[in-house]
Scaffold this motif. Structure first.
Motif, short mmCIF file in Angstrom:
data_model
loop_
_atom_site.label_atom_id
_atom_site.label_comp_id
_atom_site.label_asym_id
_atom_site.label_seq_id
_atom_site.Cartn_x
_atom_site.Cartn_y
_atom_site.Cartn_z
N VAL A 172 0.68 -0.83 -0.17
CA VAL A 172 0.17 -0.09 -0.13
C VAL A 172 0.77 1.36 0.05
O VAL A 172 0.82 2.77 -0.09
CB VAL A 172 -1.26 -0.10 1.18
CG1 VAL A 172 -2.00 0.86 1.18
CG2 VAL A 172 -1.33 -1.31 1.28
N GLN A 173 2.34 1.14 0.29
CA GLN A 173 2.97 2.47 0.97
C GLN A 173 3.63 3.08 -1.01
O GLN A 173 3.56 3.92 -0.81
CB GLN A 173 4.01 1.48 2.10
CG GLN A 173 5.32 2.72 2.14
CD GLN A 173 5.84 3.30 3.06
OE1 GLN A 173 6.69 2.09 2.76
NE2 GLN A 173 5.95 4.14 4.21
N ASP A 174 4.16 1.03 -1.66
CA ASP A 174 4.17 1.73 -2.80
C ASP A 174 3.49 1.95 -4.01
O ASP A 174 3.80 3.67 -4.49
CB ASP A 174 4.68 0.84 -3.52
CG ASP A 174 5.92 0.02 -3.00
OD1 ASP A 174 6.96 0.51 -2.19
OD2 ASP A 174 6.72 -0.78 -3.74
N ALA A 175 1.83 1.50 -3.57
CA ALA A 175 0.89 2.23 -4.29
C ALA A 175 0.73 3.82 -4.07
O ALA A 175 1.14 4.36 -4.70
CB ALA A 175 -0.38 1.09 -3.83
N ASP A 176 1.48 4.11 -3.13
CA ASP A 176 0.39 6.06 -2.61
C ASP A 176 1.31 6.52 -2.95
O ASP A 176 1.92 7.55 -3.84
CB ASP A 176 0.70 6.23 -0.93
CG ASP A 176 0.08 7.00 -0.49
OD1 ASP A 176 -0.71 7.54 -1.49
OD2 ASP A 176 0.55 7.55 0.41
N ARG A 177 3.13 5.63 -3.10
CA ARG A 177 4.22 6.62 -3.30
C ARG A 177 4.35 6.81 -4.65
O ARG A 177 4.32 7.72 -5.32
CB ARG A 177 5.46 6.11 -2.97
CG ARG A 177 5.64 6.05 -1.19
CD ARG A 177 6.73 5.36 -1.23
NE ARG A 177 7.20 5.56 0.32
CZ ARG A 177 8.11 5.54 1.05
NH1 ARG A 177 9.39 4.32 0.59
NH2 ARG A 177 7.96 6.17 2.34
N LEU A 178 3.91 5.30 -5.72
CA LEU A 178 3.58 6.26 -7.27
C LEU A 178 2.61 6.94 -7.25
O LEU A 178 2.90 7.32 -8.35
CB LEU A 178 3.47 4.30 -7.74
CG LEU A 178 4.86 3.42 -7.90
CD1 LEU A 178 3.96 2.39 -7.69
CD2 LEU A 178 5.97 3.44 -8.63
N ASP A 179 1.70 6.97 -6.97
CA ASP A 179 0.57 8.14 -7.04
C ASP A 179 1.61 9.73 -6.95
O ASP A 179 0.85 10.82 -7.70
CB ASP A 179 -0.18 8.37 -6.86
CG ASP A 179 -1.72 8.40 -7.74
OD1 ASP A 179 -1.81 8.01 -8.69
OD2 ASP A 179 -1.92 9.41 -6.84
N ALA A 180 2.43 9.61 -6.72
CA ALA A 180 3.40 11.05 -6.06
C ALA A 180 4.41 11.02 -8.02
O ALA A 180 5.23 11.85 -7.41
CB ALA A 180 4.51 10.90 -4.55
N LEU A 181 4.86 10.00 -8.43
CA LEU A 181 5.56 10.13 -9.06
C LEU A 181 5.36 10.13 -10.82
O LEU A 181 3.68 9.88 -10.95
CB LEU A 181 6.41 8.62 -9.48
CG LEU A 181 7.24 8.58 -8.19
CD1 LEU A 181 7.95 6.94 -8.21
CD2 LEU A 181 7.84 9.81 -7.79
N GLY A 182 5.97 10.47 -11.81
CA GLY A 182 5.62 10.44 -12.73
C GLY A 182 4.47 11.48 -13.35
O GLY A 182 4.36 12.69 -12.25
N ALA A 183 3.90 11.65 -14.40
CA ALA A 183 2.79 12.60 -15.16
C ALA A 183 1.95 13.17 -14.48
O ALA A 183 1.62 14.68 -13.33
CB ALA A 183 1.74 12.15 -16.59
N ILE A 184 1.20 12.12 -13.57
CA ILE A 184 0.21 12.16 -12.07
C ILE A 184 0.76 13.08 -11.34
O ILE A 184 -0.02 13.92 -10.72
CB ILE A 184 -0.80 11.07 -12.20
CG1 ILE A 184 -1.36 11.14 -13.03
CG2 ILE A 184 -1.70 11.41 -10.52
CD1 ILE A 184 -1.97 9.43 -13.17
#
Ligand code: ADP
Ligand code: NI
Length: 219
Positions: A118-130
């Motif tokens: 879940v921490q990885d999923a939250d962090r991925l949403d802070a990366l990239g275009a989004i």
């Protein structure tokens, strides 16, 4: 314990609590994190129910949306008890959501595989275009500048300074976003993070080249 029913209720609870937020923590962030957590959980063999439930609930107790983090967490715990979730599930989800936030990078590693997912999923949403879009939305909501060449990124900061000190959207890349790739927990998360990191680096290099172009054209 009716897992499907609890998950649908958690989705509605998140929608009610976060539906109106526009600072980058909105309902669609919760939705994306939950879908990503599902995908990582499947790739890593984690407990899908705990991951999905923690993902729906992960930002409800956020200190930015409650009087403080503790009262926010109590609200989520009361909700889980009212849903008649098993005590072990309640404890596991509470552990995940109370310890997963970045807070300037001062948190110890997550204890369980589900927490890591879940921490990885939250962090991925802070990366990239989004992630880039969220950073500028959050900065606007906080009246921060896009960029100020005279205000360098902070290298050492306490959790309080990270949250309340003066900075810029561009500095946020150095103060948090570009650090996340090396903090990812799972193999699946690491792969996606590497791709999103590359895109952010391209964005920054283009940003600086346009910035310098504007300055030199004015002179
Ligand atoms: P944390 O991971 O510390 O809990 P949040 O998840 O609350 O941070 O942050 C919400 C979104 O706003 C994320 O995309 C994050 O990168 C961005 N954000 C957080 N703090 C700042 C800041 N000071 N400036 C710009 N964007 C920020
Ligand atoms: Ni979040």
């Amino acid at each position: 314990m009716d897992k499907e029913h609890i998950l649908r209720s958690a989705e509605s609870f998140a929608r009610e609590e976060l539906g109106k937020d526009s600072s980058g923590h909105d309902w669609w962030h919760i939705y994306r994190v939950t879908k990503t957590a599902d995908a990582i959980a499947q790739a890593e063999g984690a407990d899908l129910f705990v991951c999905e439930l923690a993902a729906w609930l992960h930002d409800i107790a956020d200190e930015k949306l409650n009087d403080n983090h503790r009262t926010g967490l109590e609200k989520v715990r009361r909700w889980l008890v009212a849903q008649q979730a098993d005590e072990s599930v309640t404890e596991h989800v509470m552990e995940i959501i109370s310890t997963m936030s970045f807070k300037g990078g001062h948190q110890p590693p997550m204890r369980t595989l589900e927490g890591k997912v879940v921490q990885d999923a939250d962090r991925l949403d802070a990366l990239g275009a989004i992630g880039i879009a969220r950073t500028f939305a959050y900065s606007g909501a906080k009246q921060q500048l896009i960029h100020d060449p005279e205000l360098p990124p902070r290298t050492e900061m306490t959790a309080d300074e990270y949250r309340s000190g003066r900075s810029t959207a561009i500095n946020h890349f150095y103060e948090k976003l570009l650090k996340l790739k090396d903090l990812m927990n799972t193999d699946h998360g690491k792969k996606i993070a590497a791709d999103r990191q590359e895109f952010m680096e391209q964005f920054l290099s283009r940003f600086y080249s346009e910035w310098d172009f504007t300055i030199s054209a004015e002179r």
